[in-house]
Design a protein around this motif. Sequence first.
Motif, PDB file in Angstrom:
ATOM      1  N   ASN A  57       0.562  -1.187  -0.391  1.00  0.00           N
ATOM      2  CA  ASN A  57       0.301   0.178  -0.355  1.00  0.00           C
ATOM      3  C   ASN A  57       0.948   1.468   0.313  1.00  0.00           C
ATOM      4  OD1 ASN A  57      -2.261   2.078   0.200  1.00  0.00           O
ATOM      5  ND2 ASN A  57      -3.000   0.510   1.484  1.00  0.00           N
ATOM      6  N   VAL A  58       0.030   2.691   0.243  1.00  0.00           N
ATOM      7  CA  VAL A  58       0.759   3.987  -0.040  1.00  0.00           C
ATOM      8  C   VAL A  58       0.458   4.864   1.224  1.00  0.00           C
ATOM      9  CG1 VAL A  58       2.581   5.579  -1.233  1.00  0.00           C
ATOM     10  CG2 VAL A  58       1.202   3.312  -2.582  1.00  0.00           C
ATOM     11  N   ALA A  59       1.174   4.842   1.582  1.00  0.00           N
ATOM     12  CA  ALA A  59       1.411   5.342   3.017  1.00  0.00           C
ATOM     13  C   ALA A  59       1.053   6.880   2.355  1.00  0.00           C
ATOM     14  CB  ALA A  59       2.554   5.697   3.734  1.00  0.00           C
ATOM     15  N   ASP A  60      -0.375   7.574   2.911  1.00  0.00           N
ATOM     16  CA  ASP A  60      -0.140   9.031   3.485  1.00  0.00           C
ATOM     17  C   ASP A  60       0.448  10.594   3.108  1.00  0.00           C
ATOM     18  OD1 ASP A  60      -0.669   9.236   5.727  1.00  0.00           O
ATOM     19  OD2 ASP A  60      -2.963   9.363   6.164  1.00  0.00           O
ATOM     20  N   LYS A  61      -0.243  11.223   3.495  1.00  0.00           N
ATOM     21  CA  LYS A  61       1.072  12.522   3.257  1.00  0.00           C
ATOM     22  C   LYS A  61       1.053  12.383   4.631  1.00  0.00           C
ATOM     23  CE  LYS A  61      -2.064  16.839   4.433  1.00  0.00           C
ATOM     24  NZ  LYS A  61      -2.346  17.715   4.110  1.00  0.00           N
ATOM     25  N   PHE A  62       1.366  12.067   5.942  1.00  0.00           N
ATOM     26  CA  PHE A  62       1.333  11.740   7.466  1.00  0.00           C
ATOM     27  C   PHE A  62       2.053  10.691   7.593  1.00  0.00           C
ATOM     28  CE2 PHE A  62      -2.936  13.991   7.710  1.00  0.00           C
ATOM     29  CZ  PHE A  62      -2.491  15.701   7.120  1.00  0.00           C
ATOM     30  N   GLY A  63       1.993   9.913   6.500  1.00  0.00           N
ATOM     31  CA  GLY A  63       3.029   8.576   7.041  1.00  0.00           C
ATOM     32  C   GLY A  63       2.579   7.389   7.359  1.00  0.00           C
ATOM     33  N   LYS A  64       0.702   7.598   7.156  1.00  0.00           N
ATOM     34  CA  LYS A  64       0.033   6.573   7.448  1.00  0.00           C
ATOM     35  C   LYS A  64      -0.727   5.388   6.522  1.00  0.00           C
ATOM     36  CE  LYS A  64      -2.899   8.313  10.644  1.00  0.00           C
ATOM     37  NZ  LYS A  64      -3.867   8.861  10.798  1.00  0.00           N
ATOM     38  N   VAL A  65      -0.780   4.487   7.123  1.00  0.00           N
ATOM     39  CA  VAL A  65      -0.909   3.490   6.284  1.00  0.00           C
ATOM     40  C   VAL A  65      -1.720   2.067   6.623  1.00  0.00           C
ATOM     41  CG1 VAL A  65       0.885   2.374   6.236  1.00  0.00           C
ATOM     42  CG2 VAL A  65       0.103   1.507   4.248  1.00  0.00           C
ATOM     43  N   SER A  66      -2.720   1.971   6.337  1.00  0.00           N
ATOM     44  CA  SER A  66      -3.621   0.156   7.390  1.00  0.00           C
ATOM     45  C   SER A  66      -3.469  -0.647   6.702  1.00  0.00           C
ATOM     46  CB  SER A  66      -4.836   1.020   7.495  1.00  0.00           C
ATOM     47  OG  SER A  66      -5.641   1.316   5.579  1.00  0.00           O
ATOM     48  N   PHE A  67      -3.654  -1.794   6.957  1.00  0.00           N
ATOM     49  CA  PHE A  67      -3.851  -3.200   6.188  1.00  0.00           C
ATOM     50  C   PHE A  67      -5.179  -3.774   6.792  1.00  0.00           C
ATOM     51  CE2 PHE A  67       0.709  -1.486   4.828  1.00  0.00           C
ATOM     52  CZ  PHE A  67       0.977  -1.736   4.373  1.00  0.00           C
ATOM     53  N   GLU A  68      -5.752  -4.531   5.753  1.00  0.00           N
ATOM     54  CA  GLU A  68      -6.049  -5.743   6.893  1.00  0.00           C
ATOM     55  C   GLU A  68      -5.463  -6.805   7.373  1.00  0.00           C
ATOM     56  OE1 GLU A  68      -9.029  -8.399   5.105  1.00  0.00           O
ATOM     57  OE2 GLU A  68     -10.185  -7.457   5.462  1.00  0.00           O
ATOM     58  N   ILE A  69      -5.375  -7.229   8.683  1.00  0.00           N
ATOM     59  CA  ILE A  69      -4.543  -8.871   8.862  1.00  0.00           C
ATOM     60  C   ILE A  69      -5.582  -9.776  10.014  1.00  0.00           C
ATOM     61  CG2 ILE A  69      -2.532  -7.063   9.295  1.00  0.00           C
ATOM     62  CD1 ILE A  69      -3.539  -6.711  12.839  1.00  0.00           C
ATOM     63  N   LEU A  70      -4.364 -11.041  10.055  1.00  0.00           N
ATOM     64  CA  LEU A  70      -5.194 -12.200  10.582  1.00  0.00           C
ATOM     65  C   LEU A  70      -5.404 -12.148  12.142  1.00  0.00           C
ATOM     66  CD1 LEU A  70      -5.793 -14.288   7.894  1.00  0.00           C
ATOM     67  CD2 LEU A  70      -7.199 -13.124   8.602  1.00  0.00           C
ATOM     68  N   SER A  71      -5.778 -12.606  13.027  1.00  0.00           N
ATOM     69  CA  SER A  71      -5.318 -13.256  14.183  1.00  0.00           C
ATOM     70  C   SER A  71      -4.233 -14.361  14.646  1.00  0.00           C
ATOM     71  CB  SER A  71      -5.859 -13.149  15.454  1.00  0.00           C
ATOM     72  OG  SER A  71      -6.817 -14.537  14.395  1.00  0.00           O
ATOM     73  N   GLY A  72      -3.421 -14.311  15.600  1.00  0.00           N
ATOM     74  CA  GLY A  72      -2.353 -15.255  15.708  1.00  0.00           C
ATOM     75  C   GLY A  72      -1.290 -15.843  14.508  1.00  0.00           C
TER      76      GLY A  72
END
Length: 745
Positions: A57-72
């Motif tokens: 993914n690409v970070a926004d201008k604040f350096g923030k980026v999100s991803f979907e993850i799985l437990s464990g």
Amino acid sequence: MKKYIGIFLLAIAPFFVFSQANQKGTMILKIKNIANQPYSYGDVCIENKATKSKVCNVADKFGKVSFEILSGNTYFVHLKTIPNIAEILVPSYGKINIIKEIVYQSSEISIDRTIKYDTLAQNIGKDANPSATEQFMTIKLTTRKKMAVTNVPVRLVCEKIHKVYLGKTDKSGEARFMVPAAQTYTLGIEQYDNFTSIQADNLGGAMTVNSYQYEQTKVDERISNDTVYQNLPVGTGPTTGRAYLHVFLSDKEKQALPDEVITFNIPGSNKVYAAKTDNQGNAYFLLPKGFKYVMNFKYEYEIDMFNIKQDFGFRTIEVESSYLGSKNIENHYAQVKRDKNGFMTEFMESKVTKRGIWKDYLEKTVNGYNIKLEKEGNASAPAIGGGKMFVSGGFYSPDFFSFDAKTGLFNWGMTLAESGASSAVYDNGIVLINTYSCTLYAIDAIAGNLLWSKWLGPIIYSTPSVSNGKVYAVYPNDIDAQGPGSENKKFALVCFDLRTGKIVWQNWLDAEAMGSPVISGDKVYLSSLSGKLYLFDQAKGDLIKMQDAKAITPPTIANNKVYISAIDKSNQNMEVVTVYNASDLSFVKVFSNLTTKNLPQGTSAFNEMNVSGSRLVSYKNKNYNTMGDKLICSNPEDGSVIWSSQITIKEPDLTKPFASSPIIAGNKVIIITQNGNIQIFDPSSGSILKDYPNIASTDTPPLVNDGWIYCSTSKGKFVSIDTKDKTITGWPMWGGNAGHNTVVN
């Protein structure tokens, strides 16, 4: 040490819900370099350690980026030019929404990547002569002891002409460059991009030597499970990239404490620096700059915070701290007297000392006054009573004060045995507070004398409650009372006499209280950090009922109902208002229209001790709460929305609530927004009556008394505003009253 770190992480992690295997969640990364510059629009990838699958993914201008993850699962984080910048383990249970800050050291040049720069490697001899348009510039690096710093990469960046000049120091510590005259250059050394700015002479032909002190970091470190152990020889000192920190640890009698583990963790990171005190109670650390560090002992956490900013000077930090001592605490738990049910019947006492106030603490403003604290950072909510305001010196301060509520003038001050004060509670001339590690204090509000104290245990997440001359608090009944599960019986709800501190009754809990016990009528209600909802008889302490409610807020008791926000059983990433009968906690209904995204929970003790979230407030047979970007007024019978008001914030932080939970005062609804605006609403229509902009950034709701609004802040001060309207009153402490039931009739 591995065992200790496990204990510490469990101690600060909320137990709101037990997730199923492979449950989906969200990981939010906030990425910046050591100069605090965000990783704007940079490429970021996460790689599943087990499956090797990769998502980018690409970070926004604040350096923030999100991803979907799985437990464990475990994930590696890769930046475009820095692989394996972090390794993140996602727990198999609990809320798996994760927020992590990543700070990287980059050898890249901090320049506008949209512009092409010419890079020129230079190896200029000492005898070179500049032309009429050039300057012969020598960069000379020496240590603090005047020794040459050799074989170090050095660069000069000129943004105006889009050129980068690369060099390396020789055996004399010099790197020599031939550069155009009349230009401004940014000096970079190793991974540091902006060491200083150099202005070349306007006339060509000049020869200059620019000398700087520079100390490389050469330290023997061993890393195990994100814990860094350092071997620092005698004579070690600060470097350009690291601060030298010396801790002297003593017991409460000022005697040195040897063989004690001291750790410094970086909030939002798994990295921990650990050392043991020597025979004289000393421990030494060499800590990278550009981070905030929280100091912890084995059984006392979040004692102090140090903001070691990124600069290029040499910084030494001296710290003196006191502690009960790990062996003393372990002996206490092994030898303490208990009743037939296993409850403690005696508690250690904690001492306090009187103290004065610092110069220039009071700051007059147009609308009132501010109290400037000695420590930066968050402070828990004050309490107003008897015309006085009772406040802590900040979450990382052991100090506690009384000021005149309307003038801010100093009344008295004391230094507690620990830092980490909860919100203050006032009742009948007595002030009560818990400290995170780990004492309940009862203080005479007028004179500032300690009435009694109870050292309750290594960790206390909650604020005490008071009703009918009794104090209700929670304590860990076991030294390692971290794990969830009522069968463990490791936490206890205890009732003390307000004036004497004598134990009245006790009963078991499966986990710490969320926020505080809540008193309504002749009952005590409580949400635990595991999400359980409890109901006790106030007089005798008998358990009437316990429900696995998956609660994420303290309860509100009104209209013979108990209202909580809880994890939505059909969608673990959402929260929803849920209703139970107040008499027996039998389930009533879910208000499915009162729902919002379940935000990731912080792992700081401060957030746990002051949790409000989307908690409901009841006023004149209507409910009010904030959910997402809205302030909502709803029907208490069916949850139908009567009105909602948009909370508008430019560029909000979506990992935090848009606003505090509301308070009710003088027929007004009041909130403080994420960006620090105090807003007053009409409870009938939801229209804004008054807006005080940019007052203070805070994580706690405001207080109101006799026309004054009070709020703690995250910037090391308390703010007081005179509204000139004395009808705005009636919410003098966190939770509205000493029993913390958020109901106004």
